[in-house]
Design a protein around this motif. Structure first.
Motif, mmCIF file in Angstrom:
data_model
loop_
_atom_site.group_PDB
_atom_site.id
_atom_site.type_symbol
_atom_site.label_atom_id
_atom_site.label_comp_id
_atom_site.label_asym_id
_atom_site.label_seq_id
_atom_site.Cartn_x
_atom_site.Cartn_y
_atom_site.Cartn_z
ATOM 1 N N ASP A 19 0.440 -1.225 -0.035
ATOM 2 C CA ASP A 19 -0.267 0.412 -0.229
ATOM 3 C C ASP A 19 0.531 1.350 0.240
ATOM 4 O O ASP A 19 0.324 2.709 -0.134
ATOM 5 C CB ASP A 19 -0.761 -0.489 0.918
ATOM 6 C CG ASP A 19 -2.625 -1.126 0.880
ATOM 7 O OD1 ASP A 19 -2.215 -1.694 -0.687
ATOM 8 O OD2 ASP A 19 -2.203 -1.175 2.171
ATOM 9 N N SER A 20 2.106 1.133 0.248
ATOM 10 C CA SER A 20 2.882 2.308 0.198
ATOM 11 C C SER A 20 3.198 2.790 -1.186
ATOM 12 O O SER A 20 3.382 2.642 -2.111
ATOM 13 C CB SER A 20 4.606 1.602 1.574
ATOM 14 O OG SER A 20 5.248 0.808 0.273
ATOM 15 N N GLU A 21 3.878 4.020 -0.755
ATOM 16 C CA GLU A 21 5.098 4.630 -1.901
ATOM 17 C C GLU A 21 6.232 4.118 -2.642
ATOM 18 O O GLU A 21 6.738 4.777 -3.414
ATOM 19 C CB GLU A 21 4.387 5.814 -1.976
ATOM 20 C CG GLU A 21 2.870 6.167 -2.239
ATOM 21 C CD GLU A 21 2.302 7.680 -2.794
ATOM 22 O OE1 GLU A 21 3.272 8.824 -3.048
ATOM 23 O OE2 GLU A 21 1.100 7.901 -3.062
ATOM 24 N N SER B 229 9.462 3.504 -3.529
ATOM 25 C CA SER B 229 10.149 2.855 -5.031
ATOM 26 C C SER B 229 10.087 1.140 -5.585
ATOM 27 O O SER B 229 10.184 0.475 -6.355
ATOM 28 C CB SER B 229 11.303 4.253 -5.648
ATOM 29 O OG SER B 229 11.838 4.033 -5.159
ATOM 30 N N ALA C 258 10.583 -1.109 0.835
ATOM 31 C CA ALA C 258 9.303 -0.859 1.974
ATOM 32 C C ALA C 258 9.670 -2.276 2.810
ATOM 33 O O ALA C 258 8.355 -1.660 4.303
ATOM 34 C CB ALA C 258 8.282 -0.636 0.766
ATOM 35 N N GLY D 229 10.106 7.614 1.896
ATOM 36 C CA GLY D 229 9.064 7.459 2.489
ATOM 37 C C GLY D 229 8.556 7.404 3.876
ATOM 38 O O GLY D 229 7.772 6.855 4.117
#
Length: 142
Positions: free
Chosen positions: A89-91, A93, A98, A122
């Motif tokens: 669900d994160s942005e 890259s 992540a 992020g």
């Protein structure tokens, strides 16, 4: 209070493969963990990736020897189902970074030490290069 520091794969590979000009700063971060100046953490994903890369570069026996010594002073974090969901669900890259970020967050790490600062853009954690982290540690007693 000893700081909880997540150490990214690239920092460990700098040491394992003797990559210049990064070797010395990265080694110093690992020595800090070995000497309990910081609490160092990696994920189980990193262990698998490190083994794969080190085996290709020096064989199974050398890879296992390096990793056995590494896990004597670095704690291994799991990547949970929630970490995977958060990564999806994160942005971020980089999906792997992540997952590692969310594992580090869930395990109360304060810093991520990496040479790939952009991959952790992020993150809610303090993301520093080995050089930046060492400078903070020396000058501010973090």
């Amino acid at each position: 209070m000893t700081r909880r520091v997540f150490i990214d794969t690239d920092v460990i590979l700098d040491v394992a493969l003797g990559r210049e000009p990064f070797y010395q700063k990265s080694k110093t971060v690992l020595v800090m963990a070995d000497n309990s100046l910081i609490n160092g953490f990696i994920t189980s994903i990193e262990v698998a990736n490190l083994y794969y890369i080190l085996r290709k570069n020096g064989g199974d026996e050398k890879a296992r020897f390096f990793l056995r010594n590494l896990v004597k002073f670095l704690s291994i974090l799991t990547v949970s189902f929630k970490n995977v969901q958060d990564a999806l669900d994160s942005e971020f890259s980089d999906f792997e970074d992540a997952m590692q970020n969310f594992s580090a967050v869930d395990n109360q790490c304060e810093y991520i030490v990496t040479r790939n600062i952009r991959d952790y853009a992020g993150s809610d954690l303090k993301v520093r290069t080995p050089e930046e982290f060492l400078h903070l540690f020396q000058n501010m007693n973090i």
